[in-house]
Write a protein that holds these residues in place. Structure first.
Motif, short mmCIF file in Angstrom:
data_model
loop_
_atom_site.label_atom_id
_atom_site.label_comp_id
_atom_site.label_asym_id
_atom_site.label_seq_id
_atom_site.Cartn_x
_atom_site.Cartn_y
_atom_site.Cartn_z
N SER A 218 -123.39 55.79 2.84
CA SER A 218 -123.57 54.79 3.89
C SER A 218 -122.54 55.00 5.00
CB SER A 218 -123.39 53.38 3.31
OG SER A 218 -122.01 53.14 3.04
N SER A 219 -122.74 54.29 6.11
CA SER A 219 -121.80 54.36 7.22
C SER A 219 -120.44 53.79 6.82
CB SER A 219 -122.34 53.59 8.42
OG SER A 219 -123.54 54.19 8.88
N SER A 220 -120.39 53.00 5.74
CA SER A 220 -119.13 52.45 5.25
C SER A 220 -118.35 53.45 4.39
CB SER A 220 -119.39 51.18 4.44
OG SER A 220 -120.15 51.47 3.27
N GLY A 221 -118.94 54.63 4.13
CA GLY A 221 -118.25 55.67 3.38
C GLY A 221 -118.46 55.59 1.88
N ILE A 222 -119.40 54.77 1.42
CA ILE A 222 -119.67 54.61 -0.01
C ILE A 222 -121.06 55.16 -0.32
CG2 ILE A 222 -119.93 52.93 -1.89
CD1 ILE A 222 -118.13 51.04 -0.25
N PHE A 223 -121.20 55.84 -1.46
CA PHE A 223 -122.52 56.29 -1.91
C PHE A 223 -123.21 55.13 -2.63
CE2 PHE A 223 -120.85 60.54 -1.23
CZ PHE A 223 -121.99 61.24 -0.81
N PHE A 224 -124.43 54.84 -2.22
CA PHE A 224 -125.22 53.77 -2.82
C PHE A 224 -126.43 54.35 -3.55
CE2 PHE A 224 -122.72 51.44 0.19
CZ PHE A 224 -122.56 50.19 -0.39
#
Length: 425
Positions: A102-108
């Protein structure tokens, strides 16, 4: 095998100044509207009134909602798992399943958007390919794998599962048990590849590209089902760089395995009536346009290869946006009529620009087909095109309208997708 903008939250204030046009129930894609460029927000979708094919109808622009869902083991809204498809699409693999950065730097592992945020045609097309969701059993399909040591280890089990899921989707349609030989290869496997004349013919240029490292690495594929000296079976390969890093790879790679298995399905139905594996190019084009062969494989690969409708939708939109933006010197689509002209150009895939666009344009074209007519009708169309009739007759026999009428209807849908993704902005 062929082969991201800023995030804006729109707050809609409902006031007495908004024009009234009738009941909300009248607002749906394709229904009539009163004024060109009038816009409405309804059920998380932005509707725009446009004149298409001499009629004023509502088209849909997709919006990014802020719903909640179970994501990454906790409650997460779309502000956290949001990705702008115009910037970067990075995928990972966890427990043989796809994840997305994600744009937040976390893999979802999931997408938090609600089904209501997507065009109903896209939703129905997606659902057509997920009737066997999480099923990997396929008694009518036997895979035999050849996997040299150089193939990236993290892709092996993942792509095996993807092929199992693809075979499960199509299993009910095979009239007999089929065998498919699958090869996972890299640029370091040229000797092994030369043992198979079909792969040797098709892969040398791809291997050179992977070896030269002059572009983002990618996963290439090829597949067909045909007669091998009296024995009918399928062959499918996936080829990539031996040192592939999923953080730096072309964005369409998760769809390749299921795209290629669709070519196995196509070849199966073409061979049912004894059609040889090689036919005159002109005859082949008349019977099965390129935007049908590759476009429908693209629709099916994208809609079934990304785990949820949100990621499938973003990936489809990315490819349409990227290719139309890159090819606007060839053609700039500024109306549904111009869209229809482009559809015809992608039938034969000439010149090269039309060949490349046949994947993206054909992908949305057959998403429209699947969303309106269903997977059973797609199989009927494969049976018709394998019976020796031309494509126009095959469509009439399958859905009751001519190719030109189908293209006219679909051009409005594809043009609405162009307005949504804004490739020329």
């Amino acid at each position: 095998m062929k082969k991201v903008g800023s995030f804006v939250i729109i707050f809609v204030l409902v006031t007495s100044l908004m024009p009234v046009w009738g009941n909300a129930a009248d607002l749906s894609y394709g229904s009539s509207c009163p004024k060109i460029k009038l816009t409405k927000i309804y059920n998380s979708k932005k509707y725009v009134c446009l004149r298409i094919n001499k009629k004023m109808i509502w088209t849909v622009e997709q919006t990014q909602g802020i719903g909640n869902s179970e994501t990454n083991g906790k409650n997460s809204n779309s502000l956290e798992d949001f990705v702008d498809f115009r910037r970067r699409l990075t995928y990972g693999i966890k427990n043989d399943k796809l994840t997305r950065l994600s744009s937040s730097g976390i893999f979802f592992e999931k997408d938090s958007r609600k089904i209501a945020e997507f065009d109903p045609i896209r939703v129905n097309a997606y659902n057509q390919l997920h009737k066997t969701l999480n099923n990997i059993t396929h008694p009518n399909v036997d895979f035999t794998y050849v996997i040299p040591n150089n193939f990236p280890k993290n892709l092996i089990d993942y792509n095996k599962r993807e092929l199992d899921e693809a075979a499960a989707i199509w299993n009910q349609y095979f009239r007999n048990k089929i065998n498919v030989n699958v090869y996972f290869v890299t640029e370091k496997d040229r000797i092994k590849i030369k043992e198979n004349s079909w792969m040797d013919r098709n892969l040398q240029n791809t291997l050179d590209r992977l070896e030269n490292k002059g572009e983002r690495p990618f996963i290439a594929g090829g597949a067909d089902y045909w007669d091998h000296n009296g024995s009918l079976y399928g062959e499918l390969y996936l080829a990539t760089a031996s040192d592939l890093n999923l953080n730096y790879v072309n964005y369409e790679w998760p769809e390749v395995a299921k795209h290629e298995f669709t070519h196995i399905v196509q070849g199966y139905f073409y061979r049912l009536n004894g059609e040889p594996s090689t036919v005159n190019e002109d005859v082949f084009g008349i019977r099965r346009p390129l935007n049908f062969i590759e476009g429908s494989a693209n629709s099916i690969g994208y809609l079934s290869g990304f785990g949820n409708i949100g990621w499938s939708s973003d990936a489809l939109d990315w490819e349409l946006w990227q290719l139309l933006k890159d090819k606007q010197k060839f053609i700039k689509v500024d109306s549904a009529l111009n869209m229809k002209k482009l559809i015809y150009l992608t039938e034969k895939g000439m010149p090269q620009e039309a060949f490349e666009l046949s994947y993206a344009v054909g992908g949305i074209l057959y998403e429209y087909f699947l969303g309106n007519y269903g997977l059973d009708k797609y199989v009927n169309l494969l049976e018709q095109t394998g019976s020796g009739v031309n494509f126009d007759t095959a469509l009439k026999n399958t859905i009751g309208i001519s190719r030109d009428e189908f293209y006219t209807n679909a051009s409005a849908y594809i043009y609405s997708a162009i307005l949504r993704v804004k490739p020329y902005a």
